[in-house]
Enzyme design. Structure first.
Site, mmCIF file in Angstrom:
data_model
loop_
_atom_site.group_PDB
_atom_site.id
_atom_site.type_symbol
_atom_site.label_atom_id
_atom_site.label_comp_id
_atom_site.label_asym_id
_atom_site.label_seq_id
_atom_site.Cartn_x
_atom_site.Cartn_y
_atom_site.Cartn_z
ATOM 1 N N ARG A 61 31.723 30.376 19.532
ATOM 2 C CA ARG A 61 31.957 31.056 20.818
ATOM 3 C C ARG A 61 31.171 30.346 21.915
ATOM 4 N NH1 ARG A 61 35.755 33.831 22.428
ATOM 5 N NH2 ARG A 61 35.674 35.283 20.666
ATOM 6 N N HIS A 79 38.895 24.080 25.968
ATOM 7 C CA HIS A 79 38.568 25.454 26.392
ATOM 8 C C HIS A 79 37.085 25.530 26.777
ATOM 9 C CE1 HIS A 79 37.956 29.750 26.017
ATOM 10 N NE2 HIS A 79 39.117 29.994 25.454
ATOM 11 N N GLU A 108 39.413 25.946 31.924
ATOM 12 C CA GLU A 108 39.972 25.200 30.797
ATOM 13 C C GLU A 108 41.146 24.324 31.225
ATOM 14 O OE1 GLU A 108 41.136 28.330 28.028
ATOM 15 O OE2 GLU A 108 39.607 29.626 28.908
ATOM 16 N N ARG A 119 40.318 24.045 16.049
ATOM 17 C CA ARG A 119 38.931 24.446 16.334
ATOM 18 C C ARG A 119 38.229 25.006 15.105
ATOM 19 N NH1 ARG A 119 39.022 30.139 19.780
ATOM 20 N NH2 ARG A 119 40.571 31.232 18.527
ATOM 21 N N ASP A 155 41.417 36.809 33.448
ATOM 22 C CA ASP A 155 42.033 35.983 32.404
ATOM 23 C C ASP A 155 43.333 35.465 33.005
ATOM 24 O OD1 ASP A 155 42.867 34.782 30.120
ATOM 25 O OD2 ASP A 155 42.975 36.602 28.893
HETATM 26 O O1 BG6 Z 1 38.519 34.877 21.409
HETATM 27 P P1 BG6 Z 1 39.250 33.569 21.523
HETATM 28 O O2 BG6 Z 1 40.363 33.434 20.520
HETATM 29 O O3 BG6 Z 1 38.308 32.403 21.441
HETATM 30 O O4 BG6 Z 1 39.929 33.525 22.937
HETATM 31 C C1 BG6 Z 1 39.142 33.652 24.065
HETATM 32 C C2 BG6 Z 1 39.979 33.675 25.347
HETATM 33 O O5 BG6 Z 1 40.492 32.387 25.569
HETATM 34 C C3 BG6 Z 1 41.129 32.242 26.838
HETATM 35 O O6 BG6 Z 1 41.577 30.925 26.963
HETATM 36 C C4 BG6 Z 1 42.291 33.173 26.936
HETATM 37 O O7 BG6 Z 1 42.881 33.043 28.216
HETATM 38 C C5 BG6 Z 1 41.826 34.600 26.684
HETATM 39 O O8 BG6 Z 1 42.946 35.472 26.696
HETATM 40 C C6 BG6 Z 1 41.091 34.690 25.361
HETATM 41 O O9 BG6 Z 1 40.605 36.002 25.177
#
Ligand code: BG6
Length: 273
Positions: A51, A142, A245, A74, A188
């Site tokens: 994360r 991302h 992103e 990922r 978002d």
């Molecule tokens: O929890 P994840 O799968 O890493 O995604 C995180 C976020 O990633 C973003 O790119 C999306 O626009 C969101 O909708 C999403 O919640």
């Protein structure tokens, strides 16, 4: 979990986990400090996306496809292909294998090249179609930026760009009237055919974010309620992050057999006087 640490002659450093070829740290210099956000509660465990940092999303962005959310790249181990002697560049690769074939029935090779310059981080993603038929993909770099406070930063210039708020109908798109985007809560949003150069302004420091190949830009912060739903992120950590992103969202790239696609995202730190 295995990782590569780059330490350059000019003092810039980066950490890249082999799972996901995932950049988790970028420190251009001691004075400038850490530029990436990583949640303190992030699980660094096999098969689970970290994360923070820069997850490489491939072969799909979010739920724009029939595969796993944000793709599988990922969540699995990449190979270290090369590291330059001066540690300014590392190349990671991921080729189709039995595991990827179960998730996505195509032959491919991905390369992620991470390059450090004195005030710049460049990530280049290359997709080779090694199959004997065409395939399509979407995805993203991302990027989770560490920010002073997410409501104090501004992203510009997005005026005139068509955007879509996730959670609404995809047909319900709007046109950005303001040149500057600032947040006052969860956001978002996908900006379609976004400019190839944006500025993330954070007081004394700003970042010039440039992209090539990626058509769209996603801006995301989960806000207070969204953060509570993320068990790998502390309830208040969202204050210190903003995702901007480089992405391909709703119009996948069609890649012919034997063809190659490249997308680049470069981040340059600019210090205001
Ligand atoms: O929890 P994840 O799968 O890493 O995604 C995180 C976020 O990633 C973003 O790119 C999306 O626009 C969101 O909708 C999403 O919640």
């Amino acid at each position: 979990m295995q990782k590569t640490e780059l330490v350059t002659p000019f003092g810039a450093k980066a950490t890249i986990y082999h799972q996901g070829a995932h950049v988790t740290s970028w420190v251009p210099s001691e004075a400038l400090g850490e530029q990436m956000f990583v949640a303190k509660q992030s699980e660094f465990s096999t098969g689970k996306a970290i994360r923070g940092g820069v997850p490489v999303c491939f072969p799909q962005f979010a739920a724009f496809g029939s595969g796993v959310k944000h793709g599988f790249a990922r969540n699995i181990d990449w190979q270290v292909k090369s590291i330059s002697d001066d540690q300014t560049e590392a190349v990671f690769s991921l080729a189709n294998n039995e595991k990827t074939h179960e998730l996505w029935p195509h032959k491919f090779e991905l390369l992620l090249t991470v390059t450090l310059e004195p005030t710049k981080l460049v990530m280049a993603l290359t997709v080779n179609n090694t199959d004997d038929k065409a395939f399509e993909f979407s995805g993203a770099l991302h990027t989770y930026f560490a920010v002073s406070r997410y409501t104090d930063v501004q992203v510009s210039d997005l005026s005139g760009i068509t955007y879509w708020d996730n959670g609404t109908e995809l047909s319900d798109k709007k046109r950005a009237e303001q040149s500057v985007l600032s947040l006052d809560g969860a956001l978002d949003r996908v900006y379609f055919d976004a400019p190839d150069a944006l500025v993330l302004d954070d007081g004394a420091l700003s970042k010039k974010i440039t992209k090539r190949g990626f058509t769209d830009v996603v801006v995301w912060n989960p806000g207070p309620e969204g953060a509570k739903g993320l068990k790998d992120m502390g309830d208040n950590e969202y204050h210190g992050m903003l995702c901007v992103e480089a992405a391909i969202v709703d119009k996948p790239v069609q890649l012919a057999k034997g063809a190659t696609w490249s997308g680049i995202q470069a981040i340059e730190v600019l210090v205001k006087n």
